[in-house]
Design a protein around this motif. Structure first.
Motif, PDB file in Angstrom:
ATOM      1  N   VAL A 146      75.978  42.428 -10.825  1.00 32.72           N
ATOM      2  CA  VAL A 146      76.786  42.267  -9.626  1.00 32.72           C
ATOM      3  C   VAL A 146      76.157  41.212  -8.738  1.00 32.72           C
ATOM      4  O   VAL A 146      75.090  41.412  -8.176  1.00 32.72           O
ATOM      5  CB  VAL A 146      76.887  43.598  -8.863  1.00 32.72           C
ATOM      6  CG1 VAL A 146      77.815  43.448  -7.676  1.00 32.72           C
ATOM      7  CG2 VAL A 146      77.384  44.689  -9.781  1.00 32.72           C
ATOM      8  N   ILE A 147      76.778  40.052  -8.642  1.00 35.01           N
ATOM      9  CA  ILE A 147      76.264  39.007  -7.762  1.00 35.01           C
ATOM     10  C   ILE A 147      77.433  38.291  -7.110  1.00 35.01           C
ATOM     11  O   ILE A 147      78.578  38.406  -7.542  1.00 35.01           O
ATOM     12  CB  ILE A 147      75.394  37.982  -8.517  1.00 35.01           C
ATOM     13  CG1 ILE A 147      76.249  37.181  -9.497  1.00 35.01           C
ATOM     14  CG2 ILE A 147      74.236  38.625  -9.203  1.00 35.01           C
ATOM     15  CD1 ILE A 147      75.499  36.042 -10.118  1.00 35.01           C
ATOM     16  N   SER A 165      81.080  43.173  -5.602  1.00 35.30           N
ATOM     17  CA  SER A 165      80.146  43.817  -4.682  1.00 35.30           C
ATOM     18  C   SER A 165      80.503  45.277  -4.461  1.00 35.30           C
ATOM     19  O   SER A 165      79.943  45.930  -3.597  1.00 35.30           O
ATOM     20  CB  SER A 165      80.114  43.076  -3.341  1.00 35.30           C
ATOM     21  OG  SER A 165      81.404  43.064  -2.771  1.00 35.30           O
ATOM     22  N   ALA A 166      81.451  45.766  -5.237  1.00 34.19           N
ATOM     23  CA  ALA A 166      81.937  47.130  -5.017  1.00 34.19           C
ATOM     24  C   ALA A 166      81.081  48.186  -5.707  1.00 34.19           C
ATOM     25  O   ALA A 166      81.011  49.321  -5.247  1.00 34.19           O
ATOM     26  CB  ALA A 166      83.380  47.239  -5.502  1.00 34.19           C
ATOM     27  N   LEU A 167      80.436  47.828  -6.787  1.00 35.24           N
ATOM     28  CA  LEU A 167      79.678  48.820  -7.537  1.00 35.24           C
ATOM     29  C   LEU A 167      78.364  49.151  -6.837  1.00 35.24           C
ATOM     30  O   LEU A 167      77.653  48.258  -6.376  1.00 35.24           O
ATOM     31  CB  LEU A 167      79.386  48.304  -8.946  1.00 35.24           C
ATOM     32  CG  LEU A 167      80.599  48.026  -9.835  1.00 35.24           C
ATOM     33  CD1 LEU A 167      80.150  47.484 -11.174  1.00 35.24           C
ATOM     34  CD2 LEU A 167      81.435  49.279 -10.012  1.00 35.24           C
ATOM     35  N   LYS A 168      78.041  50.421  -6.779  1.00 32.90           N
ATOM     36  CA  LYS A 168      76.790  50.877  -6.168  1.00 32.90           C
ATOM     37  C   LYS A 168      76.142  51.915  -7.088  1.00 32.90           C
ATOM     38  O   LYS A 168      76.103  53.100  -6.776  1.00 32.90           O
ATOM     39  CB  LYS A 168      77.044  51.453  -4.777  1.00 32.90           C
ATOM     40  CG  LYS A 168      77.647  50.443  -3.806  1.00 32.90           C
ATOM     41  CD  LYS A 168      77.782  51.021  -2.415  1.00 32.90           C
ATOM     42  CE  LYS A 168      78.517  50.036  -1.499  1.00 32.90           C
ATOM     43  NZ  LYS A 168      77.788  48.781  -1.319  1.00 32.90           N
ATOM     44  N   PRO A 169      75.656  51.468  -8.218  1.00 33.26           N
ATOM     45  CA  PRO A 169      75.116  52.394  -9.217  1.00 33.26           C
ATOM     46  C   PRO A 169      73.739  52.927  -8.838  1.00 33.26           C
ATOM     47  O   PRO A 169      73.111  52.475  -7.878  1.00 33.26           O
ATOM     48  CB  PRO A 169      75.036  51.542 -10.478  1.00 33.26           C
ATOM     49  CG  PRO A 169      74.854  50.158  -9.956  1.00 33.26           C
ATOM     50  CD  PRO A 169      75.618  50.074  -8.669  1.00 33.26           C
ATOM     51  N   VAL A 182      73.097  39.542  -4.259  1.00 33.17           N
ATOM     52  CA  VAL A 182      73.199  40.664  -3.340  1.00 33.17           C
ATOM     53  C   VAL A 182      72.448  41.836  -3.911  1.00 33.17           C
ATOM     54  O   VAL A 182      72.081  41.869  -5.082  1.00 33.17           O
ATOM     55  CB  VAL A 182      74.678  41.044  -3.084  1.00 33.17           C
ATOM     56  CG1 VAL A 182      75.420  39.912  -2.424  1.00 33.17           C
ATOM     57  CG2 VAL A 182      75.375  41.465  -4.364  1.00 33.17           C
ATOM     58  N   ALA A 183      72.204  42.830  -3.099  1.00 35.88           N
ATOM     59  CA  ALA A 183      71.300  43.901  -3.479  1.00 35.88           C
ATOM     60  C   ALA A 183      71.764  44.675  -4.688  1.00 35.88           C
ATOM     61  O   ALA A 183      70.949  45.149  -5.473  1.00 35.88           O
ATOM     62  CB  ALA A 183      71.115  44.858  -2.299  1.00 35.88           C
ATOM     63  N   ASN A 217      69.875  48.956   1.781  1.00 37.03           N
ATOM     64  CA  ASN A 217      70.924  48.846   2.788  1.00 37.03           C
ATOM     65  C   ASN A 217      72.267  48.515   2.143  1.00 37.03           C
ATOM     66  O   ASN A 217      73.318  48.985   2.594  1.00 37.03           O
ATOM     67  CB  ASN A 217      70.575  47.775   3.822  1.00 37.03           C
ATOM     68  CG  ASN A 217      69.457  48.210   4.749  1.00 37.03           C
ATOM     69  OD1 ASN A 217      69.149  49.395   4.859  1.00 37.03           O
ATOM     70  ND2 ASN A 217      68.828  47.242   5.415  1.00 37.03           N
ATOM     71  N   ALA A 218      72.232  47.701   1.111  1.00 38.48           N
ATOM     72  CA  ALA A 218      73.464  47.329   0.418  1.00 38.48           C
ATOM     73  C   ALA A 218      73.920  48.405  -0.556  1.00 38.48           C
ATOM     74  O   ALA A 218      75.115  48.537  -0.826  1.00 38.48           O
ATOM     75  CB  ALA A 218      73.267  46.016  -0.320  1.00 38.48           C
TER      76      ALA A 218
END
Length: 498
Positions: A27-28, A191-195, A16-17, A486-487
């Motif tokens: 993160v995958i 999939s929660a982390l968005k660094p 995932v992105a 987007n992710a």
């Protein structure tokens, strides 16, 4: 889907992105097609080492050092396609990589996403190794653990550096504003982390820390990583770790450190100075001066297919005439140079092909190894770094340049150069020496030069839309793909892209 093969087990990674955006977490989404204890619950150091083998397999991916039909070879041949070394042949092309070749890629270009994803898949596996190796380390196997960990750190550093070369906006070592990418140091399923992206300074700090750790560990191991004799060096050993360190320092402008690292990489790795030894690196008949090669076995494809499809003699991208010609009497590489016959063969009616990866031995099936690091590059890193240091260091720079040329060119007469003329000569020699080995686009980028494609560009021979790329153009840094953004909205886009 991407596939990691570890012996007979198959792990399917659906990336995932946020994988490519992480700072500390990998993160995958992980969906094993078959159960594999080595992945989640290894029972021995042997299983951890099997995962390490899987990390090496990721370098063969079609968008890393491998290639598909008219695509891929991201760090093998794509940098030559993007530069002035090769031109797209109007009568031969499949147009599969035209968006890349013509610099019209954008945030929705599929090949950009693939180039972004391939190194992170490699990093993910290296992080699994580093997560588990210490679970089985004790006083009796510490040196074995050093050997496994050292390779994993080297793999992680190399893959992160490769990403930085394409997606970094600049190579300024100390910039706290220029954006690099995320540096992933753990394997975590989430999939929660968005660094956010790291600055150049922070990214370089992590690169140099990882490769430094690799060097420390690989200097104290239980056995040789590559065999003492043989035709290949498929694993990253101490020499290779020093070579990666030399590359990083070159891009960072750490000239003295680059000299030291390149010298260490060359320990026991002399230049190939015969046609057999030099050509043998590409057809696996000699180890030559290989420091590290990506190994492709039967059925695992090879690096050539982006440029030259050997099984049908399709020659989509040919050497620019400024590099070499069929006659071999003009261009940078001429027929009195052992590089000429190692690199090129006439193909079809009047065309010259970049055929260095056509096969092993006398085979012409495209299944060839990729010499990702070799001694010629280290000579040129050391030469450039010494030339940029200037003063008395220019003597050593000139000696390396002349020694390399003498090993390549029949009847070579040494030159005497200094200052800008010496630096320019070393740049030209990098173009000769490393054509088709994944450097030219990055060399032009790091030295902020214009790409000016040669005489056939924009003609009926090669109907490219644009023949020049200025140092300020956005295309020097690939965009962050829209799927990634987007992710993870925290992944800031590179300048000039929407």
């Amino acid at each position: 889907m991407k596939y990691l093969t570890i012996k007979k087990a198959l792990i399917v990674f659906a990336a995932v992105a946020t994988l490519q955006a992480c700072t500390k977490k990998e993160v995958i989404e992980l969906t094993p097609e078959f159960s594999l204890d080595a992945l989640e619950n290894p029972s021995s150091m042997k299983q951890v080492e099997e995962v390490l083998t899987g990390a090496y397999s990721r370098f063969r991916a079609a968008d890393y050092y491998g290639s598909g039909s008219g695509t891929g070879a991201g760090w093998a041949l794509m940098p030559d396609v993007l530069s002035d070394n090769l031109y797209e042949v109007t009568s031969e092309t499949l147009a599969n990589s035209r968006a890349m070749a013509d610099w019209i890629y954008n945030q929705s270009t599929g090949q950009v996403y693939n180039l972004y994803q391939a190194p992170y898949n490699t990093i993910a596996v290296a992080n699994i190794v580093l997560r588990d190796v210490d679970k089985f380390t004790n006083s009796t196997n510490q040196l074995k653990a050093n050997r496994i960990k050292g390779q994993a750190y080297a793999i992680r550093a190399l893959a992160h550096f490769d990403l930085f070369r394409y997606f970094g906006t600049s190579f300024d070592r100390n910039s706290t504003t220029a954006l690099a990418l995320g540096y992933t140091t753990e394997f975590t399923v989430s999939s929660a982390l968005k660094p956010s992206r790291l600055s150049n300074k922070d990214y370089y700090d992590k690169l140099l820390a990882d490769i430094g750790q690799a060097i420390t560990l690989l200097g104290n191991i239980d056995q040789a990583i590559n065999t003492a004799s043989g035709l290949t060096r498929p694993y990253l050993d101490l020499n290779a770790a020093y070579a990666i360190q030399a590359r990083i320092h070159l891009y960072a402008g750490n000239w003295a450190e680059a000299v030291t690292a390149a010298t260490n990489a060359l320990n026991g790795r002399p230049l190939a100075n015969t046609q057999a030894a030099f050509s043998g690196m590409y057809n696996q008949t000699s180890r030559g001066e290989i420091i590290w090669n990506v190994q492709f076995e039967a059925g695992q494809s090879g690096p050539t297919f982006l440029v030259y499809f050997v099984t049908s003699s399709r020659n989509y991208f040919r050497p620019a005439p400024e590099v070499a010609t069929v006659a071999g009497t003009s261009g940078l590489i001429q027929n009195n140079d052992i590089r000429y016959s190692a690199y090129f063969t006439p193909v079809g009616t009047g065309g010259l092909g970049l055929t260095k990866y056509k096969g092993k031995g006398t085979a012409t099936d495209g299944n060839a190894n990729f010499p990702a690091i070799r001694s010629g590059e280290m000579y040129l890193i050391r030469a450039e770094a010494n030339a940029r240091l200037g003063g008395t260091n220019e003597v050593a720079a000139l000696a390396d340049l002349n020694n390399l040329r003498a090993a390549r060119i029949s009847g070579y007469v040494p030159v005497v150069l200094s200052g800008t003329a010496l630096i320019n000569a070393i740049a030209d020699e990098r173009r000769r020496e490393l054509v088709g080995e994944g450097h030219r686009f990055f060399d032009l980028k790091r030295t902020t030069r214009t790409i000016q494609r040669g005489s056939v560009c924009g003609t009926s021979v090669s109907a490219a839309g644009d023949c020049s790329l200025a140092p300020t153009d956005r295309e020097w840094a690939l965009p962050i793909h829209e799927q990634i953004r987007n992710a993870n909205p925290n992944m800031v886009q590179n300048p000039g892209y929407n």
